[in-house]
Design an enzyme around this catalytic site. Sequence first.
Site, PDB file in Angstrom:
ATOM      1  N   GLU A 171      -3.184   7.449  -4.280  1.00 44.76           N
ATOM      2  CA  GLU A 171      -3.077   6.153  -3.607  1.00 44.76           C
ATOM      3  C   GLU A 171      -2.904   5.020  -4.611  1.00 44.76           C
ATOM      4  OE1 GLU A 171      -5.924   4.938  -0.155  1.00 44.76           O
ATOM      5  OE2 GLU A 171      -6.664   3.946  -1.950  1.00 44.76           O
TER       6      GLU A 171
ATOM      7  N   TYR B 101       0.857  -1.186   0.000  1.00 44.54           N
ATOM      8  CA  TYR B 101       0.000   0.000   0.000  1.00 44.54           C
ATOM      9  C   TYR B 101       0.896   1.240   0.000  1.00 44.54           C
ATOM     10  CZ  TYR B 101      -3.129   3.704   1.425  1.00 44.54           C
ATOM     11  OH  TYR B 101      -3.835   4.883   1.464  1.00 44.54           O
TER      12      TYR B 101
END
Length: 370
Positions: free
Chosen positions: A184, A96
């Site tokens: 992201e 992530y």
Amino acid sequence: MKIYEYQAKEIFTDSGIRIPRARLVTEPKELKDTLRHLPFSKYVLKAQTYTGGRGKAGLVVKAHDEKTALKEAQKLFKRVNKILIQEQINIKEELYVGFTVDRSKAIRKLIFSCSGGVEIEELSRNHPEKIITKEIGIFTGLLPYQLREILVDLNLDKKVKNSIHKTIQSLYEIFSRYEATLCEINPLAVTDDGEVVAVDAKIIFDDDALFRHKDILKLRIAEDEEPLEREAKDKNLSYVKLAGDIGCIVNGAGLAMATMDVIKHFGGSPANFLDIGGAAKAQAICDALSIINRDESVKAIFINIFGGIVRCDEVAKGIIKAKNKLNIDKPMVIRLIGTNDKKAYEILKKEGLSSHKNMSKAAKAAVSGR
Ligand code: GDP
Ligand code: MN
């Protein structure tokens, strides 16, 4: 402003971030032909939405042959109007990476985890130690040592680590250049062959900075926006649809927030945030009522206006005009107070309407009026 995954991935490609091969389809009738000509045969069908969590909502579907892909994509087209058909990647590690703004500290930050994927929210709740955060200095920007600190403990090849380093650096450049509030990649995949690929892409832009980024404004797809929100935008009303059933019409953002709080306090739930502005005229009230009246989830309307620059008699005229023109049959609770309120009460009385003076009493009436 939000954009779709496929649009964010175009920005990624321009900045040198690797993405899987993929093709956007916007017409169900093009599916068959597109699938036949794609240079890969294991697919991930990805519904394009402005919301996250698609994996868990059944909006990201894997398919291992053309026929299944066609069937699954046709199913997805019942729910959305754009599907990204992506090559399925063999994922060894799911990371992530995200850049965001920490409003409470007024600073930008990098968030990283080597356990990325659809469970990232659970991870941050149950294993916060697996999530690394680095604050970005206002004057220094992201510094190379901060990335090295993140990567040093990762049990991966040096070459892979270098690719991850480069990807995070490129994402930071996008985040900075476009003044985004969120950039992201989840998951950032490491494949069996050590490639580092952005399997997903999410960018949210700061609306207040968009005037500096005309190329980003072009990515707005007006017909995909919530129709009532789009209409409100065109009429200069600041409107956000919410999940409740009491439609609110308020002047001033502060009072609009307070109104939603008071509704909640008395056990109700607001259907929207709507600020008609501090200097609204009768027409703005009429426009606002028209939008809220068409929201099917609204069971009662609460008009809460504090007359300062806005004159209450002007508001009352707007209410009457809308009522006669729009055939509003939903219960309407009105609370007007401030400049010219006496005049407003007379105008309302003539039409058989009345106004509260006390905000709590009015909110209570709106909640029980549903
Ligand atoms: P989101 O749920 O909206 O964030 O959608 P994602 O694009 O992140 O997809 C959800 C999940 O599907 C990812 O976290 C992956 O675990 C999985 N996924 C997506 N694409 C691929 C792929 O090409 N290969 C594999 N193995 N899994 C994938
Ligand atoms: Mn994702």
